[in-house]
Design a protein around this motif. Structure first.
Motif, PDB file in Angstrom:
ATOM      1  N   THR A 112      -1.986   5.104   3.505  1.00 41.08           N
ATOM      2  CA  THR A 112      -2.061   4.369   4.082  1.00 41.08           C
ATOM      3  C   THR A 112      -2.218   5.333   5.199  1.00 41.08           C
ATOM      4  OG1 THR A 112       0.299   4.201   4.254  1.00 41.08           O
ATOM      5  CG2 THR A 112      -1.190   3.067   4.609  1.00 41.08           C
TER       6      THR A 112
ATOM      7  N   ASN B 289      -4.904   6.318   8.006  1.00 43.99           N
ATOM      8  CA  ASN B 289      -5.242   6.728   8.837  1.00 43.99           C
ATOM      9  C   ASN B 289      -5.538   8.090   9.914  1.00 43.99           C
ATOM     10  OD1 ASN B 289      -3.889   4.005   9.474  1.00 43.99           O
ATOM     11  ND2 ASN B 289      -1.781   5.087   8.543  1.00 43.99           N
TER      12      ASN B 289
ATOM     13  N   TYR C 261       0.739  -1.107  -0.093  1.00 43.78           N
ATOM     14  CA  TYR C 261      -0.003   0.292   0.176  1.00 43.78           C
ATOM     15  C   TYR C 261       1.465   1.371   0.207  1.00 43.78           C
ATOM     16  CZ  TYR C 261      -3.993  -2.672   1.129  1.00 43.78           C
ATOM     17  OH  TYR C 261      -4.848  -3.578   1.125  1.00 43.78           O
TER      18      TYR C 261
END
Length: 420
Positions: A180, A184, A175
């Motif tokens: 990411t 997140n 990824y």
């Protein structure tokens, strides 16, 4: 004996093919969706899966050593921690993600495959903003991922073909940071992206429940899956750069084998990894679903035989059932063009077949213009491959040898994947 099972969940139904070590078909069965709405319901997929398994002869079932599943690209759903879907599925052609386009463009690199109203990531963002969720952990899965879970019991595993449109970097096999970091920081932290493995790699053995219910060997493994169009490509036998597969199912899917990777979201073009080569292509919403809207199977066969494939119809359509296409024109607002409709249904069908062929040609021309290998041969899979008149019309437009693949069933391709 060692047998291998391929399961294909496509736009019109589900199919199973069992092959032996010599890639010979030993058993096959199918399950047809009664209507388009059924394909949105995961419990119908589950019923189809179990129906297919039950319809394989018991003596064959117990010799199956590996299973691989393909599903429609970017058909997704959210599950809870027990694997129970919390929404109906968002299908491959669901374009409600158009509302997420500005956000997608702000987080993804330019021309990335996720910058599309129908991408997996667009659908994930839409779900996050429109579905009321509790604080428990949820899993974002593709169709093949969830069906695989029903067999191996490991929740949250996908393959690098299915996650391409989620943003997974198939070049680096990870990824990317932009994805990411965004997940997140802004996406609900309790939504898990799937772990990614190679298509055909072992996920795990079938569960004890599956062994008991269907008589499979406890040694039978479930492999990482793929998408239906990739499975159809594997089934065709095409293996040289320049060779291509057109899947003529409910939709029109082009895959051209190339040493060069091409990605351009502006035109709905993306590349899937296939070993050390790339499958460059795209998918249009035109295709067999439009033909079946106007004609029965019997009419298609009868009227096609009355068409001269070397003659021009003089009609120019853009056959769609609803507004929006993905490739070679990537425009969720693109309107169907189906007028004028001649009173003679043979003439109308002639115009539709030629128009789909022109969209196919436009697609391959675009792929080559952007750097993919020069087209040398086209194998055809899907229901449209059975129509010789359509094949001749397409060959006239494409200008290269055009033939029905020896094996056209995506389930056969998934069985090959399992055998590897």
């Amino acid at each position: 004996m060692n047998f291998y099972l391929g399961l294909d969940f496509g736009t019109s139904g589900a199919r199973a093919v069992v092959i032996n070590s010599n890639l010979e078909v030993k058993a096959q069965t199918q399950y047809v969706w009664q209507n388009a709405e059924e394909n949105k319901l995961p419990h119908v997929w589950q019923n189809a899966l179990f129906h297919l398994l039950n319809n394989i002869p018991q003596e064959t079932r117990k010799e199956i050593r590996a299973i691989a599943i393909d599903g429609t690209s970017a058909t997704v759903l959210l599950c809870d921690g027990d694997g129970k879907p919390v929404t109906e599925a968002l299908l491959y052609n669901d374009s409600r993600g158009v509302a997420m386009m500005n956000k997608l463009k702000s987080i993804a690199p330019s021309n990335h495959p996720v910058i599309s109203a129908t991408s997996s990531l667009a659908k994930l963002l839409w779900l996050v903003e429109n579905i009321s969720l509790s604080n428990q952990t949820y899993y974002f899965l593709h169709q093949a991922d969830w069906l695989g879970f029903l067999l191996h019991g490991k929740l949250g595993v996908s393959d690098y073909n299915n996650v391409l449109k989620l943003g997974y970097d198939v070049g680096e096999l990870s990824y990317p940071d932009w994805l990411t970091n965004f997940v997140n920081s802004e996406v609900r932290k309790n939504i898990q992206l799937p772990e990614v493995i190679t298509p055909g790699a072992t996920v795990g053995n079938v569960t004890t429940e599956v062994v008991n219910n269907f008589g499979l060997s406890p040694e039978c493994v479930v492999c990482g899956g793929t998408t239906d169009s990739i499975a159809a490509f594997i089934a065709s036998g095409a293996n040289t750069p320049g060779e291509a597969v057109t899947s003529l199912g409910s939709t029109l899917v082009l895959k051209l084998l190339s040493r060069t990777r091409v990605d351009d979201a502006k035109y709905g073009i993306y590349s899937h990894r296939l070993g050390d080569l790339w499958l460059v292509g795209g998918a249009s919403n035109t295709g067999g679903a439009v033909l079946r809207h106007f004609f029965t199977d019997a009419e298609l066969e009868n009227f096609s035989m009355q068409i001269d494939p070397n003659a021009e119809s003089g009609l120019d359509y853009y056959p769609l059932l609803q507004k929006g296409d993905r490739f070679p024109i990537n425009d969720p607002e693109l309107l169907p063009r189906l007028d004028p409709q001649p009173e003679n249904p043979v003439m109308f069908l002639h115009g539709l077949l030629e128009s789909i062929a022109r969209i196919e040609l436009r697609g391959y021309q675009l792929l080559q213009a952007l750097g993919a290998a020069t087209l040398t041969k086209v194998y055809t899979a899907g229901g449209g491959s059975k129509n010789p008149t359509f094949t001749e019309i397409r060959g006239r437009y494409l200008g290269v040898p055009t033939m029905k693949a020896v094996y056209t069933d995506a389930a056969y391709g998934s069985a090959i994947l399992a055998s590897r």
